[in-house]
Design an enzyme around this catalytic site. Structure first.
Site, PDB file in Angstrom:
ATOM      1  N   ASN A 235     130.729 -31.175  37.063  1.00 47.53           N
ATOM      2  CA  ASN A 235     130.467 -31.124  35.563  1.00 47.53           C
ATOM      3  C   ASN A 235     131.258 -29.711  34.826  1.00 47.53           C
ATOM      4  O   ASN A 235     131.094 -28.591  35.607  1.00 47.53           O
ATOM      5  CB  ASN A 235     129.024 -31.064  35.508  1.00 47.53           C
ATOM      6  CG  ASN A 235     128.139 -31.824  36.165  1.00 47.53           C
ATOM      7  OD1 ASN A 235     128.418 -32.977  36.216  1.00 47.53           O
ATOM      8  ND2 ASN A 235     127.342 -31.470  37.018  1.00 47.53           N
TER       9      ASN A 235
ATOM     10  N   GLU B 255     128.524 -38.699  36.812  1.00 47.88           N
ATOM     11  CA  GLU B 255     129.382 -39.685  37.395  1.00 47.88           C
ATOM     12  C   GLU B 255     129.038 -40.713  38.392  1.00 47.88           C
ATOM     13  O   GLU B 255     127.915 -40.420  39.195  1.00 47.88           O
ATOM     14  CB  GLU B 255     130.420 -38.683  38.171  1.00 47.88           C
ATOM     15  CG  GLU B 255     131.689 -39.389  38.874  1.00 47.88           C
ATOM     16  CD  GLU B 255     132.732 -38.704  39.572  1.00 47.88           C
ATOM     17  OE1 GLU B 255     132.632 -37.373  39.669  1.00 47.88           O
ATOM     18  OE2 GLU B 255     133.932 -39.102  39.886  1.00 47.88           O
TER      19      GLU B 255
ATOM     20  N   GLU C 184     135.225 -28.520  44.190  1.00 52.73           N
ATOM     21  CA  GLU C 184     134.398 -28.740  42.540  1.00 52.73           C
ATOM     22  C   GLU C 184     135.063 -27.596  41.985  1.00 52.73           C
ATOM     23  O   GLU C 184     135.413 -28.039  40.404  1.00 52.73           O
ATOM     24  CB  GLU C 184     132.849 -28.349  42.946  1.00 52.73           C
ATOM     25  CG  GLU C 184     132.048 -29.123  43.624  1.00 52.73           C
ATOM     26  CD  GLU C 184     132.448 -30.980  43.659  1.00 52.73           C
ATOM     27  OE1 GLU C 184     132.769 -31.236  42.612  1.00 52.73           O
ATOM     28  OE2 GLU C 184     132.288 -31.269  44.798  1.00 52.73           O
TER      29      GLU C 184
ATOM     30  N   GLY D  63     127.742 -34.624  47.929  1.00 49.38           N
ATOM     31  CA  GLY D  63     127.690 -33.185  48.145  1.00 49.38           C
ATOM     32  C   GLY D  63     127.880 -32.436  46.914  1.00 49.38           C
ATOM     33  O   GLY D  63     126.980 -31.457  47.193  1.00 49.38           O
TER      34      GLY D  63
HETATM   35  N1  TRP Z   1     132.935 -36.066  41.913  1.00 51.62           N
HETATM   36  C1  TRP Z   1     132.102 -35.649  43.046  1.00 51.62           C
HETATM   37  C2  TRP Z   1     133.158 -34.984  43.891  1.00 51.62           C
HETATM   38  O1  TRP Z   1     133.921 -35.422  44.612  1.00 51.62           O
HETATM   39  C3  TRP Z   1     131.453 -36.938  43.449  1.00 51.62           C
HETATM   40  C4  TRP Z   1     130.058 -37.011  43.290  1.00 51.62           C
HETATM   41  C5  TRP Z   1     129.013 -36.363  43.052  1.00 51.62           C
HETATM   42  C6  TRP Z   1     129.643 -38.569  42.892  1.00 51.62           C
HETATM   43  N2  TRP Z   1     128.081 -36.976  42.940  1.00 51.62           N
HETATM   44  C7  TRP Z   1     128.273 -38.426  42.616  1.00 51.62           C
HETATM   45  C8  TRP Z   1     130.149 -39.852  42.775  1.00 51.62           C
HETATM   46  C9  TRP Z   1     127.474 -39.545  42.432  1.00 51.62           C
HETATM   47  C10 TRP Z   1     129.373 -40.812  42.674  1.00 51.62           C
HETATM   48  C11 TRP Z   1     127.968 -40.703  42.310  1.00 51.62           C
HETATM   49  O2  TRP Z   1     133.197 -33.673  43.896  1.00 51.62           O
HETATM   50 ZN    ZN Z   2     135.941 -34.700  44.021  1.00 54.59          ZN
END
Ligand code: TRP
Ligand code: ZN
Length: 885
Positions: A271, A127, A304, A267
């Protein structure tokens, strides 16, 4: 930026994908020199596409193409073209099998996107757009596919090979290698793909779902961390249960895995079936992790996990819809934390973050709506606005609909859109359809940037026993616009009598007095709107925006005496805390004014008395008290100011703190003693946390003021503490005191004891870098040459550079401009290594608006210096170019 300016992407240009990928079969060969990735994609023309093209354009970054074939036939040179941004296959059929082999270099990746190495393991972060660094693909969330992934690697170096879904096959191969095959039965966008390979051990647990299915829970860590998994696993089980109870959502695979990695930009990442966490957001044991780390882990594990429904089963159509999953999921994790701990404290912490950092973002150069309409680099939009304001917007829907209808709405949303990639409009529509409540005007919250301001006016007519409340709203980002329309604001309201009791609220004469509510969520929908309350016998004190029912600024209309009354009597815990914050802020502000004008300084005795009252109160909840004892932060005071004078604010705030220490020494010492447990086992329940927080606040206040009895207590606590909360609190108090030799020796002792533990070393670094006393820039620069520092590790960068620039304001904003130059130097350095981190780090330089001309000019000069760099990443370019005046 020497090349052409990066391209801006607009929401209005969204088009459905011209092709779909039904099946994605991946094969990874992991080696010490690099990795080979073979993909087999079942591609089909999208029957719903608006635009038909004969060519297939795939995304790809830093890939070396080895071979390419369609339906088993290798393509010849004229049939495809490799570009900077990807691959174009010319003239394709309606359905075909595309096979690609690419070579990537995970060992050389420092941006921590795609497939990379963190210490000895391979891991991924896809992501938002990292998958294109793994293989050529339609890297967009509205392309959902079934994934089968085979990983092969050396069996000794990488005994553990993980991907999404269920393990379906494994076996040994030649020359000491082995393979494992994973199948994910759920269609998903590629940003949810994950792979991990390493020498990890697993701590296992189990969860039985409401319908009786057994789910294996498996946490993978490096061997030295095996005793740091318990808290994350118990948080996970609590989250699984909570999502069943509150949202009726069960987990859908037979296994749920969590992996801890040391090098991670954010953080954690949701996945499918294989969450990957930053070590600092998942590993804990009492002697190394503080209470706030325990709570952060609980919240992030929940966050998550909750994404499995709000994000994975129902995902985003495009990245403009990011808050669809993030805002909703933050709302869900905040409710979870509130249910697990003190609801009031959780609200206070969230509002504090919102009012300081999100409000600053919303009035700064990168201000954007919860659903942005354009971006250059999507990674720059993982912001407080998307996450925290997005959560507030969902929270307002919750407040407007009430618990039951909100649940009906979320049920409809999950049912209607399961397996789809949708928009924030679809979310609101489901809420509207299920509840019957018209949310048309409410949608404005998604589209308009900026923080609305509410003016409150009220009158009491004793003769008529009538209380009249007039609210008016405006929004700085649209003020004066022809199409300026009001927001739909849920304004939670009550009236208090002189004893602090809630008065029944009667809006119509025919209402039955006995059944009248004592708290109302007012639908505030006009630019100016009046509400009348009848049968009010004596002049009441209004209780405004209870629980911070909307992300707005309410202009303060209260006198200090009214604030004192509210601080002692408010029945809404959040508002009670807020009254204390407003009173302290008001007093600090006037001292700062006097300081700037060289006038005599004194602290309003009413504040000291109020604090005394709180400290001796037998009835106040300790969790609330622990928050009320904390003075407004410098960041919040800066946010409240039109033009902040950091020296004056710093000085005034310290004077208030020192005065409290001097005048309330006995009460503070008693508070310390009463909340100290000797020999008790560590527990992270919210009551124990509140008591430790109280005790440590008392210690900090006293020691900052130079109290020598407090020094004895702190030194004793430092050596005898049996948990990291108390140990680090003692260190913080010492480091922020004037007792120089004690401070140095404590820092040395602490490092010698903990240098092998990266999570503790991060704390050791940030404690030094945030200290207004020792945190001079020279000390920070020296730490960057220390063996403990590593500029390639985001956690270390955050603990040193981030901590200094965001939380050591008096030193960062030093008028020499050295703080700004230091930050710019490091942004330039990190721009090459890790653009996402560089771009986040630059934020303090974009907050000039709150400071005087001289500081603004110094900040602008550094921004110009960054912008003149060659090879500026899109990430840094976007933030810096938008911040230049
Ligand atoms: N989807 C993740 C969350 O909020 C966010 C995230 C994790 C993310 N690693 C990243 C976004 C790297 C951009 C780049 O739980
Ligand atoms: Zn999130």
């Amino acid at each position: 930026m020497k090349e052409a300016q990066p391209r801006t992407i607009f929401l209005k240009d969204y088009q459905k994908p011209p092709f779909l990928i039904d099946e994605t079969v991946l094969h990874f060969d992991l080696n010490e020199q690099g990795a080979t990735v073979k993909s087999r994609l079942s591609v089909r023309r999208n029957p719903e596409a608006e635009l038909t093209t004969s060519d297939l354009t795939l995304d790809g970054v830093d890939l070396e193409l080895v071979s390419i074939a369609i339906d088993g036939v290798a393509l010849s040179e004229g049939q495809y073209a490799v570009t900077e941004e990807g691959l174009k296959v010319i003239g394709v059929a309606d359905t075909f099998l595309l096979e690609c082999e690419t070579l990537i270099k995970p060992q050389e990746i420092t941006c921590l996107e795609g497939l990379y190495k963190s210490s000895s393991m391979f891991c991924t972060q896809c992501e938002a757009e990292g998958f294109r660094r793994i293989t050529y693909y339609l890297d967009r969330p509205d392309v959902m596919s079934r994934f089968t992934t085979t990983i092969t690697a050396d069996k000794t170096l990488y005994p553990v090979l993980l991907s999404n879904g269920n393990e379906v096959e494994r076996g040994d191969l030649e020359s000491g290698r082995h393979f494992v095959r994973w199948e994910d039965p759920f269609r998903k966008p590629c940003y949810l793909f994950a792979l991990v390979a390493g020498d990890l051990l697993n701590i296992d647990d189990q969860y039985v779902t409401a319908s009786g299915r057994k789910v294996s829970l498996r946490m993978f860590v490096e061997p030295q961390n095996k005793d740091k998994c318990e808290h994350a696993l118990s948080s996970l089980k609590a989250s699984m249960k909570w999502d069943e109870d509150v949202y009726g959502r069960e987990y859908d695979l037979d296994i749920f895995m969590i992996v801890a990695v040391d090098d991670f930009n954010m953080g954690a990442m949701e996945n499918k079936g294989l969450n990957i966490f930053n070590s600092s957001c998942v590993l804990a044991k009492p002697d190394t992790a503080t209470d706030s780390t325990y709570q952060r882990i609980e919240a992030i594990v929940a966050h998550e996990y909750f994404h499995n429904w709000s994000g994975n089963r129902v995902t985003c159509r495009d990245w403009f819809q990011l808050s669809l999953k993030e805002g909703f999921t933050v709302f869900r994790d905040a409710e979870f934390s509130a249910d697990m701990n003190s609801r009031t404290v959780k609200r206070i912490e969230d509002v504090n973050l919102l009012r300081t950092a999100q409000f600053a973002e919303d009035s700064g150069p990168m201000s954007h709506p919860v659903r942005p309409s354009s971006f250059i680099e999507i990674s720059n939009f993982y912001t407080l606005t998307i996450y925290e304001k997005g959560a507030e917007v969902v929270g307002m829907i919750h407040r407007l609909l009430g618990e039951e209808l909100f649940r009906k709405g979320s049920d409809l949303y999950f049912e209607r859109h399961d397996g789809q990639a949708v928009t924030t409009d679809d979310f609101v529509q489901a809420m509207q359809d299920a509840s019957g409540k018209d949310l048309t005007q409410f949608k404005r919250w998604y589209d308009i940037a900026g923080t609305p301001v509410i003016d409150v006016d009220y009158q009491y007519d004793e003769q008529a026993q009538l209380f009249t409340l007039t609210l008016s709203q405006s929004c700085p980002s649209t003020e004066g616009d022809a199409d300026e329309k009001p927001f739909h604001i849920p304004f939670t309201f009550a009236l208090l009598d002189s004893n602090g009791c809630n008065i029944p609220l009667i809006q119509n004469d025919d209402a039955v007095f006995a059944n009248a509510p004592t708290e109302l969520v007012l639908d505030f929908v006009e630019t100016e709107q009046t509400f009348k309350f009848q049968h009010i016998e004596k002049e009441p004190v209004p209780s405004l925006l209870r629980g911070f029912s909307a992300p707005v600024k309410v202009k303060n209309t209260f006198s200090r005496d009214q604030l004192l009354f509210l601080m002692m009597n408010e029945t809404d815990g959040f508002n009670r805390w807020d009254a204390g914050q407003r009173l302290s802020a008001d007093i600090i502000q006037s001292i700062a004014e006097d300081y700037m004008h060289g006038r005599a300084l004194n602290v309003d005795a009413r504040l000291v008395n109020a604090y005394r009252g709180l400290l001796v109160s037998k009835s106040i909840d300790k969790a609330l008290l622990s928050k009320m004892l904390m003075l407004p932060t410098e960041s919040y005071l800066i946010e409240l100011a039109d033009e902040a004078n950091i020296e004056a604010i710093h000085h005034a705030r310290n004077l208030v703190r020192d005065t409290l220490a001097e005048k309330l020494k006995i009460e503070l010492l008693r508070c310390y003693q009463e909340n100290t447990d000797v020999g008790a086992a560590y527990s992270a329940d919210f009551n124990s946390i509140a008591r430790r927080s109280l005790k440590n606040s008392a210690l900090n206040i006293l020691l900052s003021a130079g109290d020598s009895d407090a020094l004895v207590l702190a030194e004793k606590q430092f050596v005898s503490a049996t948990n990291m909360t108390d140990e680090s609190a003692a260190l913080i108090a010492l480091v922020n005191s004037d007792f120089v030799s004690q401070r140095e020796s404590a820092l040395n002792t602490f490092y010698a004891k903990w240098k092998a533990d990266p999570q503790v070393v991060e704390q050791w670094l940030s404690i030094q870098c945030t200290s207004a006393k020792s945190g001079t820039l020279e000390a920070v620069k020296r730490l960057m040459t220390h063996e403990a520092f590593d500029i390639k590790n985001p956690n270390k960068v955050r603990s040193v550079i981030g901590a200094f620039c965001n939380h050591n304001l008096i030193n960062f904003h030093n008028l020499s401009g050295e703080g700004y130059q230091f930050l710019a130097d490091n942004v330039i350095k990190l721009n090459k290594l890790n653009p996402q981190i560089a771009s986040r780090l630059v934020t303090p330089l974009t907050r000039g608006k709150k400071f005087n001309q001289e500081r603004q000019a110094l900040m602008q000069a550094q921004l110009h210096r960054i912008l003149s760099e060659e090879n500026l990443s899109k990430d840094v370019y976007e933030v810096v170019s938008k911040s230049i005046k």
